[in-house]
Design an enzyme around this catalytic site. Structure first.
Site, PDB file in Angstrom:
ATOM      1  N   PHE A 160     -68.592 -37.685  67.240  1.00  0.00           N
ATOM      2  CA  PHE A 160     -69.034 -38.946  66.637  1.00  0.00           C
ATOM      3  C   PHE A 160     -67.872 -39.925  66.652  1.00  0.00           C
ATOM      4  O   PHE A 160     -66.784 -39.622  66.154  1.00  0.00           O
ATOM      5  CB  PHE A 160     -69.525 -38.754  65.193  1.00  0.00           C
ATOM      6  CG  PHE A 160     -70.026 -40.047  64.609  1.00  0.00           C
ATOM      7  CD1 PHE A 160     -71.287 -40.533  64.927  1.00  0.00           C
ATOM      8  CD2 PHE A 160     -69.223 -40.812  63.772  1.00  0.00           C
ATOM      9  CE1 PHE A 160     -71.742 -41.748  64.428  1.00  0.00           C
ATOM     10  CE2 PHE A 160     -69.671 -42.025  63.259  1.00  0.00           C
ATOM     11  CZ  PHE A 160     -70.928 -42.496  63.588  1.00  0.00           C
ATOM     12  N   ASP A 195     -59.344 -39.186  67.760  1.00  0.00           N
ATOM     13  CA  ASP A 195     -60.082 -39.927  66.750  1.00  0.00           C
ATOM     14  C   ASP A 195     -59.873 -39.192  65.428  1.00  0.00           C
ATOM     15  O   ASP A 195     -60.514 -38.180  65.146  1.00  0.00           O
ATOM     16  CB  ASP A 195     -61.571 -39.979  67.139  1.00  0.00           C
ATOM     17  CG  ASP A 195     -62.414 -40.684  66.082  1.00  0.00           C
ATOM     18  OD1 ASP A 195     -61.916 -40.920  64.963  1.00  0.00           O
ATOM     19  OD2 ASP A 195     -63.588 -40.995  66.378  1.00  0.00           O
ATOM     20  N   LYS A 253     -61.481 -44.413  57.680  1.00  0.00           N
ATOM     21  CA  LYS A 253     -61.975 -43.826  56.423  1.00  0.00           C
ATOM     22  C   LYS A 253     -60.973 -43.765  55.260  1.00  0.00           C
ATOM     23  O   LYS A 253     -61.014 -44.601  54.379  1.00  0.00           O
ATOM     24  CB  LYS A 253     -62.578 -42.452  56.698  1.00  0.00           C
ATOM     25  CG  LYS A 253     -63.891 -42.556  57.485  1.00  0.00           C
ATOM     26  CD  LYS A 253     -64.688 -41.277  57.459  1.00  0.00           C
ATOM     27  CE  LYS A 253     -66.111 -41.476  57.920  1.00  0.00           C
ATOM     28  NZ  LYS A 253     -66.321 -41.378  59.364  1.00  0.00           N
TER      29      LYS A 253
HETATM   30  C1  LIG Z   1     -66.887 -42.170  60.433  1.00  0.00           C
HETATM   31  C2  LIG Z   1     -66.312 -41.974  61.773  1.00  0.00           C
HETATM   32  C3  LIG Z   1     -66.223 -43.026  62.699  1.00  0.00           C
HETATM   33  C4  LIG Z   1     -66.841 -44.373  62.439  1.00  0.00           C
HETATM   34  O1  LIG Z   1     -66.192 -45.058  61.422  1.00  0.00           O
HETATM   35  P1  LIG Z   1     -66.851 -46.407  60.841  1.00  0.00           P
HETATM   36  O2  LIG Z   1     -65.824 -46.896  59.865  1.00  0.00           O
HETATM   37  O3  LIG Z   1     -68.144 -46.007  60.198  1.00  0.00           O
HETATM   38  O4  LIG Z   1     -67.059 -47.327  61.980  1.00  0.00           O
HETATM   39  C5  LIG Z   1     -65.602 -42.779  63.901  1.00  0.00           C
HETATM   40  N1  LIG Z   1     -65.088 -41.562  64.192  1.00  0.00           N
HETATM   41  C6  LIG Z   1     -65.152 -40.535  63.327  1.00  0.00           C
HETATM   42  C7  LIG Z   1     -64.535 -39.232  63.687  1.00  0.00           C
HETATM   43  C8  LIG Z   1     -65.769 -40.698  62.090  1.00  0.00           C
HETATM   44  O5  LIG Z   1     -65.853 -39.669  61.252  1.00  0.00           O
END
Ligand SMILES: *Cc1c(COP(=O)(O)O)cnc(C)c1O
Length: 397
Positions: A136, A221, A250
């Site tokens: 994700f 990420d 986050k």
């Molecule tokens: C939550 C998340 C995102 C997206 O972050 P947003 O602030 O909602 O755009 C991207 N990568 C990972 C691994 C995430 O957990």
């Protein structure tokens, strides 16, 4: 509360399957509804509230900064953005930071940097990014393309060219997917939304080696795993390797929205004035919140140490539940305070039952309970959750 819910479902775009709870305030690991009902928060805003709700240091930092300077354009410097960048650089592999406002935006920045760097260094055509199935990476067009789950893509085609997906934790498949057009490999060091999937240390080390050999950029990420979540400031530290580019969001602002993309100098050089921008990115108020959060997480290493020890305790208690309810609990996995408990069935009823007992937990990938509480969670709160789970799982098995 009923009126709020009615109006909420009438005026807000219908993009979330929301629970019928309206929260009004929070303190530490507790949140309270408009009716004053208390919940223990094991969701933590999905790994956002690393210091719990309304941590005094974050609150004071925001209050003070709000009175001083909230926003000034990136046409100028601001002290807090520089201080935050320095703090991130001094505590990571990276040399430079670009600020934005969310995880998806941080990943967009990483994708753009990887493409630009590769084009400059290797020429046209080298723009393909390999990501993992079940990953994700966000909800913008580029990041849903990068994401390895069909459900986020449906209805939004045509997607962006230049992405290829491989099985996570499978080095052979990654080797086969690399071709002359590949410029980068982008992975979560632990898949969060995909169900708290922890790859082997060996796999990530092999990925690192492969990227170095082939001149590919390794993008981590760490939007979910960063800021102490796994017991080290960044998850890559747990695997004994370093990426070339890393994204954060986050937990970075301790509840205030901010994202960041970090890279080594050699790569960051591909961005020059005009290459990329964000109006709000690195805004002084957001940076004040992030500095307070990072300084608190890093102070004496106590919080990181405790994240590790509390995470180990939590994991053990979950493993006890697995032993006890082996027909319902299929697997327990995770690192630090990012833990998942996979069930043999849909976990929505468990989430609901916990909620009725005053505990917030999250369900991801359909059958995995995910626990991402504040790093300040207490062993007592973990015990309360485990007792409730024991009861709820007992009824299911
Ligand atoms: C939550 C998340 C995102 C997206 O972050 P947003 O602030 O909602 O755009 C991207 N990568 C990972 C691994 C995430 O957990």
């Amino acid at each position: 509360m009923k009126r709020h819910i009615e109006e909420g479902s009438r005026f807000l775009m219908n993009t979330y399957q929301r629970f019928p709870l309206v929260f009004q305030k929070g303190r530490g690991c507790r949140v309270y509804t408009t009716e004053g009902k208390e919940y223990i928060d094991f969701v933590g805003g999905i790994a956002v509230n690393v210091l719990g709700h309304c941590h005094p240091r974050v609150v004071v930092a925001i209050q003070k900064q709000a009175q001083r300077l909230m926003h000034v354009s990136n046409l100028y410097y601001n002290e807090l953005q520089i201080k935050l960048a320095k703090l991130l650089v001094e505590n990571s592999f990276a040399d430079r930071v670009f600020f934005c406002n969310s995880g998806a935006e941080a990943n967009e920045a990483a994708i753009k940097l990887a493409r630009k760097y590769s084009k400059q260094r290797y020429g046209e055509g080298r723009y393909e990014i390999i990501t993992a199935y079940n990953s994700f990476h966000g909800r913008t067009i580029a990041t849903i393309t990068a994401t390895g789950q069909d459900k986020v893509k449906e209805g939004f085609e045509p997607l962006l060219p230049g992405f290829r997906h491989v099985r996570y934790n499978d080095i052979e498949e990654l080797k086969r997917a690399i071709n002359e057009n590949t410029c980068a490999v982008m992975l979560e060091p632990i898949q969060g939304e995909g169900g708290v999937i922890v790859p082997s240390k060996e796999y990530l080390q092999q990925v690192r080696r492969l990227c170095s050999e082939k001149g590919l950029l390794l993008i981590f990420d760490e939007v979910q795993t960063g800021i102490g979540r796994t017991g080290t400031l960044f998850a890559y530290e747990q695997f004994g390797i370093e990426p070339d580019i890393m994204t954060l969001a986050k937990g970075l602002g301790g509840g205030f929205p901010i994202g960041a993309m970090l890279a080594r100098d050699r790569i960051a050089e591909a961005f020059t004035p005009g290459s990329h921008a964000s109006t709000f990115g690195g805004n002084p108020l957001a940076c004040a919140a992030a500095i307070a959060t990072l300084e608190t997480v890093l102070e004496d290493g106590i919080m990181l140490y405790e994240c590790k020890t509390k995470g180990e305790y939590f994991m053990q208690r979950l493993l006890d539940l697995k032993d006890r309810f082996s027909t319902v609990v299929v697997d327990v996995r995770g690192m630090g305070l990012m833990l998942g408990m996979q069930l043999s069935r849909d976990c929505a009823p468990v989430v609901k039952a916990c909620m009725e007992r005053g505990i917030l937990v999250n369900c991801t990938a359909g059958n995995t309970l995910r626990f991402t509480p504040p790093l300040t969670v207490t062993l007592d709160d973990i015990d309360i959750l485990v007792e409730v789970l024991k009861d709820v799982l007992g009824r299911l098995s």
